[in-house]
Design a protein around this motif. Sequence first.
Motif, PDB file in Angstrom:
ATOM      1  N   ALA A  42     -36.012  66.727  10.588  1.00 39.96           N
ATOM      2  CA  ALA A  42     -36.512  68.102  10.644  1.00 39.96           C
ATOM      3  C   ALA A  42     -37.966  68.076  10.195  1.00 39.96           C
ATOM      4  O   ALA A  42     -38.277  67.609   9.099  1.00 39.96           O
ATOM      5  CB  ALA A  42     -35.688  69.008   9.738  1.00 39.96           C
ATOM      6  N   LEU A  43     -38.864  68.570  11.061  1.00 40.15           N
ATOM      7  CA  LEU A  43     -40.293  68.472  10.819  1.00 40.15           C
ATOM      8  C   LEU A  43     -40.970  69.821  10.999  1.00 40.15           C
ATOM      9  O   LEU A  43     -40.579  70.603  11.861  1.00 40.15           O
ATOM     10  CB  LEU A  43     -40.922  67.483  11.807  1.00 40.15           C
ATOM     11  CG  LEU A  43     -40.301  66.094  11.815  1.00 40.15           C
ATOM     12  CD1 LEU A  43     -40.705  65.333  13.062  1.00 40.15           C
ATOM     13  CD2 LEU A  43     -40.727  65.347  10.574  1.00 40.15           C
ATOM     14  N   ALA A  44     -41.990  70.076  10.201  1.00 47.27           N
ATOM     15  CA  ALA A  44     -42.797  71.282  10.336  1.00 47.27           C
ATOM     16  C   ALA A  44     -44.247  70.860  10.516  1.00 47.27           C
ATOM     17  O   ALA A  44     -44.756  70.044   9.749  1.00 47.27           O
ATOM     18  CB  ALA A  44     -42.663  72.165   9.096  1.00 47.27           C
ATOM     19  N   GLY A  45     -44.890  71.395  11.539  1.00 39.18           N
ATOM     20  CA  GLY A  45     -46.271  71.062  11.825  1.00 39.18           C
ATOM     21  C   GLY A  45     -47.227  72.070  11.204  1.00 39.18           C
ATOM     22  O   GLY A  45     -46.986  73.280  11.266  1.00 39.18           O
ATOM     23  N   PHE A  46     -48.291  71.572  10.613  1.00 34.46           N
ATOM     24  CA  PHE A  46     -49.312  72.414   9.986  1.00 34.46           C
ATOM     25  C   PHE A  46     -50.688  71.962  10.433  1.00 34.46           C
ATOM     26  O   PHE A  46     -50.904  70.779  10.728  1.00 34.46           O
ATOM     27  CB  PHE A  46     -49.233  72.318   8.455  1.00 34.46           C
ATOM     28  CG  PHE A  46     -48.007  72.941   7.880  1.00 34.46           C
ATOM     29  CD1 PHE A  46     -47.987  74.274   7.505  1.00 34.46           C
ATOM     30  CD2 PHE A  46     -46.845  72.187   7.708  1.00 34.46           C
ATOM     31  CE1 PHE A  46     -46.841  74.846   6.978  1.00 34.46           C
ATOM     32  CE2 PHE A  46     -45.696  72.752   7.184  1.00 34.46           C
ATOM     33  CZ  PHE A  46     -45.698  74.093   6.821  1.00 34.46           C
ATOM     34  N   ASN A  47     -51.623  72.893  10.429  1.00 34.74           N
ATOM     35  CA  ASN A  47     -53.020  72.572  10.694  1.00 34.74           C
ATOM     36  C   ASN A  47     -53.690  72.120   9.411  1.00 34.74           C
ATOM     37  O   ASN A  47     -53.290  72.513   8.322  1.00 34.74           O
ATOM     38  CB  ASN A  47     -53.752  73.796  11.243  1.00 34.74           C
ATOM     39  CG  ASN A  47     -53.278  74.163  12.634  1.00 34.74           C
ATOM     40  OD1 ASN A  47     -53.020  73.294  13.462  1.00 34.74           O
ATOM     41  ND2 ASN A  47     -53.154  75.447  12.890  1.00 34.74           N
ATOM     42  N   ALA A  48     -54.732  71.297   9.555  1.00 35.52           N
ATOM     43  CA  ALA A  48     -55.575  70.944   8.418  1.00 35.52           C
ATOM     44  C   ALA A  48     -56.286  72.214   7.961  1.00 35.52           C
ATOM     45  O   ALA A  48     -56.385  73.167   8.728  1.00 35.52           O
ATOM     46  CB  ALA A  48     -56.565  69.870   8.840  1.00 35.52           C
ATOM     47  N   PRO A  49     -56.745  72.272   6.729  1.00 33.82           N
ATOM     48  CA  PRO A  49     -56.752  71.193   5.754  1.00 33.82           C
ATOM     49  C   PRO A  49     -55.436  71.104   4.994  1.00 33.82           C
ATOM     50  O   PRO A  49     -54.681  72.077   4.903  1.00 33.82           O
ATOM     51  CB  PRO A  49     -57.886  71.593   4.815  1.00 33.82           C
ATOM     52  CG  PRO A  49     -57.868  73.085   4.826  1.00 33.82           C
ATOM     53  CD  PRO A  49     -57.458  73.455   6.231  1.00 33.82           C
ATOM     54  N   TYR A  50     -55.187  69.945   4.464  1.00 33.48           N
ATOM     55  CA  TYR A  50     -54.046  69.711   3.585  1.00 33.48           C
ATOM     56  C   TYR A  50     -54.495  68.722   2.517  1.00 33.48           C
ATOM     57  O   TYR A  50     -55.474  68.007   2.696  1.00 33.48           O
ATOM     58  CB  TYR A  50     -52.831  69.196   4.367  1.00 33.48           C
ATOM     59  CG  TYR A  50     -53.106  67.969   5.200  1.00 33.48           C
ATOM     60  CD1 TYR A  50     -52.955  66.692   4.674  1.00 33.48           C
ATOM     61  CD2 TYR A  50     -53.500  68.088   6.531  1.00 33.48           C
ATOM     62  CE1 TYR A  50     -53.197  65.563   5.445  1.00 33.48           C
ATOM     63  CE2 TYR A  50     -53.742  66.967   7.305  1.00 33.48           C
ATOM     64  CZ  TYR A  50     -53.591  65.718   6.762  1.00 33.48           C
ATOM     65  OH  TYR A  50     -53.834  64.596   7.526  1.00 33.48           O
TER      66      TYR A  50
END
Length: 133
Positions: A42-50
Amino acid sequence: MKTRTASCSCGQLSITVHGEPRGVGICHCLACQRRTGSVFAALAGFNAPYTVNGRATEYLRTGDQGAQFLFRFCPVCGSTVYHTEIGYDDKVSVAVGAFADPQFPPPTVSIYDNRRHAWVQLPSDAKVFSKDP
């Protein structure tokens, strides 16, 4: 803007992301099953920045269609926390379980459904792909 932090089991490695996920998905490919020790990832995608804190060990895997994914996991406890795709430095995918948040948004996409264990039930509105789209 909402901030979330995901971490490994021992807490040595963590990643902090901002905003809502670009998407939440599950992958049933055999590589993800082996990598997680579960029947799907199970994966969640996020935009930078992190922001990443702690040390990570890296594992590079080439997908069926040639994309390269750099998985980061804790060298102490072995938990996979996040990964990036080579050439897409402005995005990160985080293991949903590493957030330890039962209220985390459900998956809307399921890939490699041809490898899904028959007893795994998907959300009724999940978009399903037999392989990687």
